[in-house]
Design an enzyme around this catalytic site. Sequence first.
Site, short mmCIF file in Angstrom:
data_model
loop_
_atom_site.label_atom_id
_atom_site.label_comp_id
_atom_site.label_asym_id
_atom_site.label_seq_id
_atom_site.Cartn_x
_atom_site.Cartn_y
_atom_site.Cartn_z
N ASN A 59 0.86 -1.18 0.00
CA ASN A 59 0.00 0.00 0.00
C ASN A 59 0.90 1.23 0.00
OD1 ASN A 59 -1.78 2.06 0.50
ND2 ASN A 59 -2.66 1.16 2.35
N ARG A 62 -2.60 -2.16 -3.43
CA ARG A 62 -3.79 -1.32 -3.24
C ARG A 62 -3.69 -0.15 -4.22
NH1 ARG A 62 -4.85 3.35 0.96
NH2 ARG A 62 -7.03 3.68 0.52
N HIS A 72 -12.71 3.20 0.23
CA HIS A 72 -12.71 2.16 1.28
C HIS A 72 -13.45 0.91 0.80
CE1 HIS A 72 -12.69 5.70 4.35
NE2 HIS A 72 -11.46 5.24 4.24
N HIS A 131 -17.56 2.49 8.09
CA HIS A 131 -16.10 2.43 8.18
C HIS A 131 -15.65 3.76 8.79
CE1 HIS A 131 -11.94 1.43 6.61
NE2 HIS A 131 -11.85 2.73 6.87
N LEU A 132 -15.41 3.75 10.09
CA LEU A 132 -15.09 4.99 10.80
C LEU A 132 -13.63 4.96 11.24
CD1 LEU A 132 -18.29 5.13 13.08
CD2 LEU A 132 -18.02 5.90 10.71
N ARG A 168 -11.34 16.11 7.71
CA ARG A 168 -12.11 16.52 6.52
C ARG A 168 -13.54 16.88 6.91
NH1 ARG A 168 -10.85 11.13 3.62
NH2 ARG A 168 -8.58 11.23 3.57
N ASP A 226 -8.05 12.91 16.93
CA ASP A 226 -7.97 11.52 17.39
C ASP A 226 -9.07 11.24 18.42
OD1 ASP A 226 -7.21 9.11 18.78
OD2 ASP A 226 -5.22 9.36 17.89
N PHE A 227 -9.85 10.18 18.14
CA PHE A 227 -10.99 9.89 19.01
C PHE A 227 -10.60 9.43 20.41
CE2 PHE A 227 -15.13 10.55 17.14
CZ PHE A 227 -14.77 10.99 15.89
N ARG A 228 -9.33 9.00 20.59
CA ARG A 228 -8.91 8.69 21.97
C ARG A 228 -8.95 9.95 22.81
NH1 ARG A 228 -4.43 4.92 19.31
NH2 ARG A 228 -4.72 6.56 17.79
N GLY A 281 -14.56 2.95 14.62
CA GLY A 281 -15.69 2.01 14.66
C GLY A 281 -15.40 0.78 15.50
N GLU A 282 -14.14 0.32 15.47
CA GLU A 282 -13.79 -0.88 16.24
C GLU A 282 -13.50 -0.59 17.70
OE1 GLU A 282 -10.46 -2.77 14.17
OE2 GLU A 282 -11.51 -2.44 12.27
N GLU A 307 -8.02 -5.01 5.38
CA GLU A 307 -7.90 -4.72 3.96
C GLU A 307 -6.76 -5.51 3.32
OE1 GLU A 307 -8.43 -0.57 5.32
OE2 GLU A 307 -9.11 -0.19 3.29
P1 AMP Z 1 -7.83 4.23 10.93
O1 AMP Z 1 -7.86 5.37 9.95
O2 AMP Z 1 -8.84 3.17 10.63
O3 AMP Z 1 -6.45 3.67 11.15
O4 AMP Z 1 -8.28 4.85 12.34
C1 AMP Z 1 -7.44 5.74 13.04
C2 AMP Z 1 -8.25 6.46 14.11
O5 AMP Z 1 -8.90 5.50 14.97
C3 AMP Z 1 -7.42 7.30 15.06
O6 AMP Z 1 -7.17 8.56 14.53
C4 AMP Z 1 -8.31 7.38 16.28
O7 AMP Z 1 -9.20 8.47 16.11
C5 AMP Z 1 -9.12 6.10 16.24
N1 AMP Z 1 -8.72 5.16 17.31
C6 AMP Z 1 -7.70 4.27 17.29
N2 AMP Z 1 -7.63 3.58 18.45
C7 AMP Z 1 -8.65 4.03 19.24
C8 AMP Z 1 -9.12 3.74 20.55
N3 AMP Z 1 -8.54 2.81 21.30
N4 AMP Z 1 -10.19 4.44 21.02
C9 AMP Z 1 -10.80 5.38 20.26
N5 AMP Z 1 -10.40 5.70 19.01
C10 AMP Z 1 -9.35 5.05 18.49
#
Ligand code: AMP
Length: 399
Positions: free
Chosen positions: A7, A91, A180, A208-209, A241, A284-286, A334-335, A385
Amino acid sequence: MKVLVINCGSSTLKFQLIDSDDERCLAKGLCERIGMEGAMLTYAPAGGEKEKKETPMPDHTEAIRLVLEILVNPATGVVKSLDEIGAVGHRVVHGGEEFAGSVLIDDRVLNAVKACNDLAPLHNPANLIGIDACRKLMPDTPMAAVFDTAFHQTMPEEAYLYGLPYDYYRRYKIRRYGFHGTSHSYVSAKAAQLLGKPYEDLKIIVCHLGNGASVSAVKDGKCVDTSMGLTPLEGLIMGTRSGDIDPAILEFIAHKENLGLEEVMTVLNKKSGVLGLSDNLSSDFRDLEEGYRKGDENAIRAVRAFCYRVAKYIGAYTAAMNGVDVICFTAGVGENAALVRTLVCGYLGYLGVKLDQEANSKRGEDLVITTPDSATKVMVIPTNEELAIARETVRLLHP
Ligand code: AMP
């Protein structure tokens, strides 16, 4: 067969070596800052120590050469020789209308991918550089291109056309493509498999979040709508975005802030989303989840707006499919973000969704997160993926 999945971004290259016989990941890693000072290679063999080293990578060919070298390294490698790698799966972000599925790469395919560069000027040229570099170093190894857009090519005209002069579609192919796709396809098919029902008989919504985020509607095994458009800027509010906005806002911002069109696009792509909405607290959702729980008003505003938009798309796609059997959450947010799933499901009372709080607090596995009497099922399915690309590559070679 061992399949190397690549990728390639403009300055990065992610890779995974997958044994397609048992679908195990043998090793994975990442090259960063390709073509810059301080280029970095991260390598993690399955069950072994992760290593990270700074090493010069003037271009993608050198990055791939280093990846191949580390994979056969007698001390830390996972194969004895490159002959063990039976195929490479790449990819590719944009396949335009030309590619409704994955293909084995030859010169004709490469020219057709090049013709899509206009539609994805940031991504496709980087993907092509990665393919060129691999073909130079492994000239006899078959290679496949797996497109982010391909799964969405089944959308009907009414879903993919914009309300613009039709001539723009005819002349420039301006339409919804969606992205995606590999993830939406993998997760929706997995949902059917986990439920033990035929894929062709289900109405599935996949959320897909991740840092980039999109929703898709999959009816009878085919994508019928998705939230990203001509580019990945449309649809949900994302990390940075904006997602959907009134198009007239572009002119308004340009005028008020005295910005050119390119600068306004940078604002929409890089400074908006939950980052912008949280007044620059974080993308970042954390961080946002933590802020939300502590009562930080910037975090609360961003998380609420994000979840509301997801719920709105779920409603739209339920209408588009005349119902929904299962809603799936996947990708980084999402996960992992139980709060986001709780808030989104809070809008879904009309679908009879009843969240199982204990299941919703688990992580890292395929899960049904609704109670047995919930009228609509909600699942968490970690996306993969790379595995999907490896499967596609093998399928093309051994149809
Ligand atoms: P991705 O683009 O699928 O790799 O997702 C990345 C995003 O997932 C990060 O920027 C975070 O916002 C979110 N993320 C990753 N780990 C966690 C977690 N343990 N709790 C909440 N959000 C998370």
